[in-house]
Scaffold this motif. Structure first.
Motif, PDB file in Angstrom:
ATOM      1  N   ARG A   6       8.987-102.758  -6.216  1.00 57.57           N
ATOM      2  CA  ARG A   6       7.861-103.636  -6.546  1.00 57.57           C
ATOM      3  C   ARG A   6       6.640-103.397  -5.673  1.00 57.57           C
ATOM      4  O   ARG A   6       5.511-103.391  -6.175  1.00 57.57           O
ATOM      5  CB  ARG A   6       8.300-105.097  -6.453  1.00 57.57           C
ATOM      6  CG  ARG A   6       9.339-105.504  -7.463  1.00 57.57           C
ATOM      7  CD  ARG A   6       9.681-106.976  -7.319  1.00 57.57           C
ATOM      8  NE  ARG A   6      10.881-107.317  -8.085  1.00 57.57           N
ATOM      9  CZ  ARG A   6      11.519-108.475  -7.980  1.00 57.57           C
ATOM     10  NH1 ARG A   6      11.062-109.408  -7.142  1.00 57.57           N
ATOM     11  NH2 ARG A   6      12.601-108.720  -8.705  1.00 57.57           N
ATOM     12  N   TRP A   7       6.836-103.244  -4.373  1.00 57.89           N
ATOM     13  CA  TRP A   7       5.690-103.093  -3.485  1.00 57.89           C
ATOM     14  C   TRP A   7       4.910-101.804  -3.755  1.00 57.89           C
ATOM     15  O   TRP A   7       3.663-101.838  -3.832  1.00 57.89           O
ATOM     16  CB  TRP A   7       6.142-103.171  -2.028  1.00 57.89           C
ATOM     17  CG  TRP A   7       5.038-103.072  -1.027  1.00 57.89           C
ATOM     18  CD1 TRP A   7       4.902-102.159  -0.034  1.00 57.89           C
ATOM     19  CD2 TRP A   7       3.905-103.941  -0.900  1.00 57.89           C
ATOM     20  NE1 TRP A   7       3.767-102.381   0.701  1.00 57.89           N
ATOM     21  CE2 TRP A   7       3.126-103.480   0.191  1.00 57.89           C
ATOM     22  CE3 TRP A   7       3.452-105.063  -1.611  1.00 57.89           C
ATOM     23  CZ2 TRP A   7       1.939-104.088   0.587  1.00 57.89           C
ATOM     24  CZ3 TRP A   7       2.274-105.682  -1.210  1.00 57.89           C
ATOM     25  CH2 TRP A   7       1.531-105.195  -0.126  1.00 57.89           C
ATOM     26  N   PRO A   8       5.553-100.639  -3.929  1.00 54.39           N
ATOM     27  CA  PRO A   8       4.772 -99.430  -4.245  1.00 54.39           C
ATOM     28  C   PRO A   8       3.976 -99.555  -5.535  1.00 54.39           C
ATOM     29  O   PRO A   8       2.817 -99.136  -5.591  1.00 54.39           O
ATOM     30  CB  PRO A   8       5.850 -98.341  -4.351  1.00 54.39           C
ATOM     31  CG  PRO A   8       6.973 -98.835  -3.509  1.00 54.39           C
ATOM     32  CD  PRO A   8       6.981-100.316  -3.699  1.00 54.39           C
ATOM     33  N   ARG A   9       4.577-100.140  -6.601  1.00 57.04           N
ATOM     34  CA  ARG A   9       3.824-100.250  -7.841  1.00 57.04           C
ATOM     35  C   ARG A   9       2.729-101.299  -7.723  1.00 57.04           C
ATOM     36  O   ARG A   9       1.700-101.203  -8.412  1.00 57.04           O
ATOM     37  CB  ARG A   9       4.746-100.519  -9.025  1.00 57.04           C
ATOM     38  CG  ARG A   9       5.362-101.892  -9.083  1.00 57.04           C
ATOM     39  CD  ARG A   9       6.435-101.951 -10.168  1.00 57.04           C
ATOM     40  NE  ARG A   9       5.882-101.810 -11.504  1.00 57.04           N
ATOM     41  CZ  ARG A   9       6.603-101.485 -12.580  1.00 57.04           C
ATOM     42  NH1 ARG A   9       7.902-101.250 -12.453  1.00 57.04           N
ATOM     43  NH2 ARG A   9       6.032-101.390 -13.760  1.00 57.04           N
ATOM     44  N   THR A  10       2.901-102.289  -6.841  1.00 57.09           N
ATOM     45  CA  THR A  10       1.830-103.248  -6.596  1.00 57.09           C
ATOM     46  C   THR A  10       0.644-102.567  -5.920  1.00 57.09           C
ATOM     47  O   THR A  10      -0.516-102.819  -6.265  1.00 57.09           O
ATOM     48  CB  THR A  10       2.337-104.414  -5.736  1.00 57.09           C
ATOM     49  OG1 THR A  10       3.384-105.089  -6.423  1.00 57.09           O
ATOM     50  CG2 THR A  10       1.218-105.399  -5.436  1.00 57.09           C
ATOM     51  N   LEU A  11       0.918-101.709  -4.953  1.00 54.91           N
ATOM     52  CA  LEU A  11      -0.160-100.969  -4.294  1.00 54.91           C
ATOM     53  C   LEU A  11      -0.908-100.077  -5.291  1.00 54.91           C
ATOM     54  O   LEU A  11      -2.145 -99.995  -5.260  1.00 54.91           O
ATOM     55  CB  LEU A  11       0.412-100.119  -3.156  1.00 54.91           C
ATOM     56  CG  LEU A  11       0.956-100.885  -1.944  1.00 54.91           C
ATOM     57  CD1 LEU A  11       1.534 -99.901  -0.930  1.00 54.91           C
ATOM     58  CD2 LEU A  11      -0.134-101.733  -1.305  1.00 54.91           C
ATOM     59  N   VAL A  12      -0.158 -99.415  -6.168  1.00 54.66           N
ATOM     60  CA  VAL A  12      -0.803 -98.595  -7.191  1.00 54.66           C
ATOM     61  C   VAL A  12      -1.638 -99.470  -8.125  1.00 54.66           C
ATOM     62  O   VAL A  12      -2.761 -99.103  -8.514  1.00 54.66           O
ATOM     63  CB  VAL A  12       0.252 -97.797  -7.992  1.00 54.66           C
ATOM     64  CG1 VAL A  12      -0.392 -97.088  -9.179  1.00 54.66           C
ATOM     65  CG2 VAL A  12       0.943 -96.788  -7.089  1.00 54.66           C
ATOM     66  N   GLY A  13      -1.115-100.646  -8.478  1.00 56.01           N
ATOM     67  CA  GLY A  13      -1.864-101.559  -9.330  1.00 56.01           C
ATOM     68  C   GLY A  13      -3.142-102.040  -8.672  1.00 56.01           C
ATOM     69  O   GLY A  13      -4.181-102.177  -9.338  1.00 56.01           O
ATOM     70  N   ILE A  14      -3.101-102.305  -7.369  1.00 57.97           N
ATOM     71  CA  ILE A  14      -4.312-102.721  -6.651  1.00 57.97           C
ATOM     72  C   ILE A  14      -5.361-101.619  -6.706  1.00 57.97           C
ATOM     73  O   ILE A  14      -6.533-101.860  -7.014  1.00 57.97           O
ATOM     74  CB  ILE A  14      -3.960-103.077  -5.189  1.00 57.97           C
ATOM     75  CG1 ILE A  14      -3.116-104.358  -5.145  1.00 57.97           C
ATOM     76  CG2 ILE A  14      -5.222-103.234  -4.357  1.00 57.97           C
ATOM     77  CD1 ILE A  14      -2.555-104.664  -3.765  1.00 57.97           C
ATOM     78  N   ALA A  15      -4.943-100.403  -6.402  1.00 59.09           N
ATOM     79  CA  ALA A  15      -5.895 -99.289  -6.383  1.00 59.09           C
ATOM     80  C   ALA A  15      -6.431 -98.984  -7.783  1.00 59.09           C
ATOM     81  O   ALA A  15      -7.645 -98.854  -7.985  1.00 59.09           O
ATOM     82  CB  ALA A  15      -5.224 -98.050  -5.792  1.00 59.09           C
ATOM     83  N   ALA A  16      -5.526 -98.878  -8.764  1.00 60.22           N
ATOM     84  CA  ALA A  16      -5.957 -98.542 -10.122  1.00 60.22           C
ATOM     85  C   ALA A  16      -6.800 -99.661 -10.720  1.00 60.22           C
ATOM     86  O   ALA A  16      -7.811 -99.407 -11.398  1.00 60.22           O
ATOM     87  CB  ALA A  16      -4.744 -98.274 -11.006  1.00 60.22           C
ATOM     88  N   GLY A  17      -6.429-100.921 -10.489  1.00 56.01           N
ATOM     89  CA  GLY A  17      -7.192-102.034 -11.037  1.00 56.01           C
ATOM     90  C   GLY A  17      -8.591-102.106 -10.473  1.00 56.01           C
ATOM     91  O   GLY A  17      -9.567-102.324 -11.215  1.00 56.01           O
ATOM     92  N   ALA A  18      -8.732-101.922  -9.155  1.00 55.09           N
ATOM     93  CA  ALA A  18     -10.066-101.935  -8.551  1.00 55.09           C
ATOM     94  C   ALA A  18     -10.920-100.791  -9.097  1.00 55.09           C
ATOM     95  O   ALA A  18     -12.106-100.984  -9.424  1.00 55.09           O
ATOM     96  CB  ALA A  18      -9.947-101.845  -7.036  1.00 55.09           C
ATOM     97  N   CYS A  19     -10.320 -99.618  -9.211  1.00 51.22           N
ATOM     98  CA  CYS A  19     -11.068 -98.464  -9.740  1.00 51.22           C
ATOM     99  C   CYS A  19     -11.522 -98.700 -11.175  1.00 51.22           C
ATOM    100  O   CYS A  19     -12.678 -98.433 -11.529  1.00 51.22           O
ATOM    101  CB  CYS A  19     -10.206 -97.206  -9.661  1.00 51.22           C
ATOM    102  SG  CYS A  19      -9.947 -96.572  -7.987  1.00 51.22           S
TER     103      CYS A  19
END
Length: 367
Positions: free
Chosen positions: A93-106
């Motif tokens: 969960r934590w790795p995909r959350t980090l990816v979601g934060i980065a991709a969502g902001a971009c």
């Protein structure tokens, strides 16, 4: 996605003008290009996006096939002891959350920059051919060299997205009037159509290319591990360029003639904006695949909350992009468990009705 553009209008004296794509009647000072705000307190305009991001992160980490509490999530991330819940949260969960934060902001920032530079309220980063450029790079490599590992697909997606963005900007600037909103949209549509046609032709000739494209086109936060480690410098560079582009966007909203009179170099502003969009959207595509509709929905949510001033709406778009992507990803895990729906599918289900509603609002479409 077909989209129209509006012509810039000259501004004289100390009159005010309405920002294209902004809520009706949002006045803009021609001196600064900034709206005085939609009448909301700074606490609301800052607190709501921050609270929304925190809530979305907690939901993404704690909700799944095996729900966890906030203390359990904190323990798993910072002081793990190897329990099953620690492994689930820390490794999945934590790795995909980090990816979601980065991709969502971009995606959020790329979307609002795209709408600002094209002066089109139904524009999104895919309008500039970035998604199709990434797809063409992946499919071409698969056609020539066979099936590729996930990390190779991610690298090819980024390279293809960058090349497509460069070609769109080069074609747009080659016009007699330079890179205007109209030439950018038309060149983006042409590059998108060309890349899409080539992709279709290749996948019809080669089944391996079709399988690769089918896997890659399902936008997901889980299918591309470790891409964030390689791509974050490009995402950060795109965000920095976006911040530097905010002042120019506020003046360009008044029209190019007014922007020039206020000291803005229109070609440099357009160039910086297109480079930022390409870096941000290319980074998002690399990390999570082609997630549709996020770049279209988020700018409207941000403007509805904080107004049309890009000094406020760009940070808000980053925050709401994070929220939208994480919530959609979590919803996909809950709705289809024990399996999951990808975030791209969930956002498409949400975004399609919104796009229809938006298209019916003539004031937004004809900005």
């Amino acid at each position: 996605m077909a989209a129209g553009t509006g012509a810039s209008e000259p501004v004289t004296g100390d009159t005010t003008s309405e920002v294209p794509g902004s809520p009706a009647g949002s006045p803009v000072s021609p001196r600064s290009g900034a709206t005085p705000g939609p009448g909301r307190s700074p606490l609301v305009m800052v607190g709501v996006p921050v609270a929304a991001v925190v809530a979305a992160v907690l939901v993404s980490v704690c909700v799944g096939s095996s729900p966890s509490t906030v203390p359990e999530a904190w323990h798993a991330i910072f002081t793990p002891t190897g329990t099953d819940m620690d492994v689930t949260i820390r490794e999945l969960r934590w790795p995909r959350t980090l990816v979601g934060i980065a991709a969502g902001a971009c995606l959020g920032v790329a979307g609002i920059l795209t709408q600002g530079h094209t002066r089109n309220a139904v524009a999104e980063p895919g309008l500039l051919g970035i998604n199709q450029g990434a797809a063409l790079a992946i499919v071409s490599a698969t056609f020539l060299f066979g099936a590729l590992p996930v990390h190779a697909q991610a690298g090819l997606a980024f390279v293809g997205a960058l090349i497509a963005g460069v070609v769109v900007f080069a074609v747009g600037t080659a016009a007699r009037n330079g890179a205007t909103p109209i030439t950018l949209v038309l060149s983006g549509a042409a590059v998108t159509a060309l890349c899409g046609g080539l992709v279709t032709g290749l996948v019809l000739l080669d089944s391996a290319s079709l399988d690769t494209l089918r896997f890659w086109q399902v936008g997901s936060l889980a299918a591309r591990p470790h891409t964030l480690e390689a791509i974050w410098p490009f995402a950060v560079a795109g965000l920095v360029l976006a911040v530097l582009n905010i002042g120019a966007l506020n003046t360009l909203a008044l029209g190019e003639d007014a922007a020039r009179s206020l000291g803005t170099s229109v070609p440099i502003a357009r160039c910086a904006g297109i480079v930022a969009i390409t870096l941000l959207a290319g980074s998002a595509v690399t990390m999570a695949g082609p997630i549709a509709f996020a770049g279209l929905l988020v700018p409207h949510i941000a403007r509805a909350l904080v107004g049309a001033d890009y000094r406020r709406s760009v940070p808000a778009a980053a925050a709401f992009g994070i929220c939208l992507v994480l919530v959609a990803d979590t919803a996909g895990r809950v709705i289809a468990r024990p399996g999951e729906l990808s975030v791209g599918v969930v956002l498409a289900v949400i975004g399609a009705p919104f796009f229809v509603l938006l298209a019916r609002r003539r004031r937004l479409v004809t900005v």
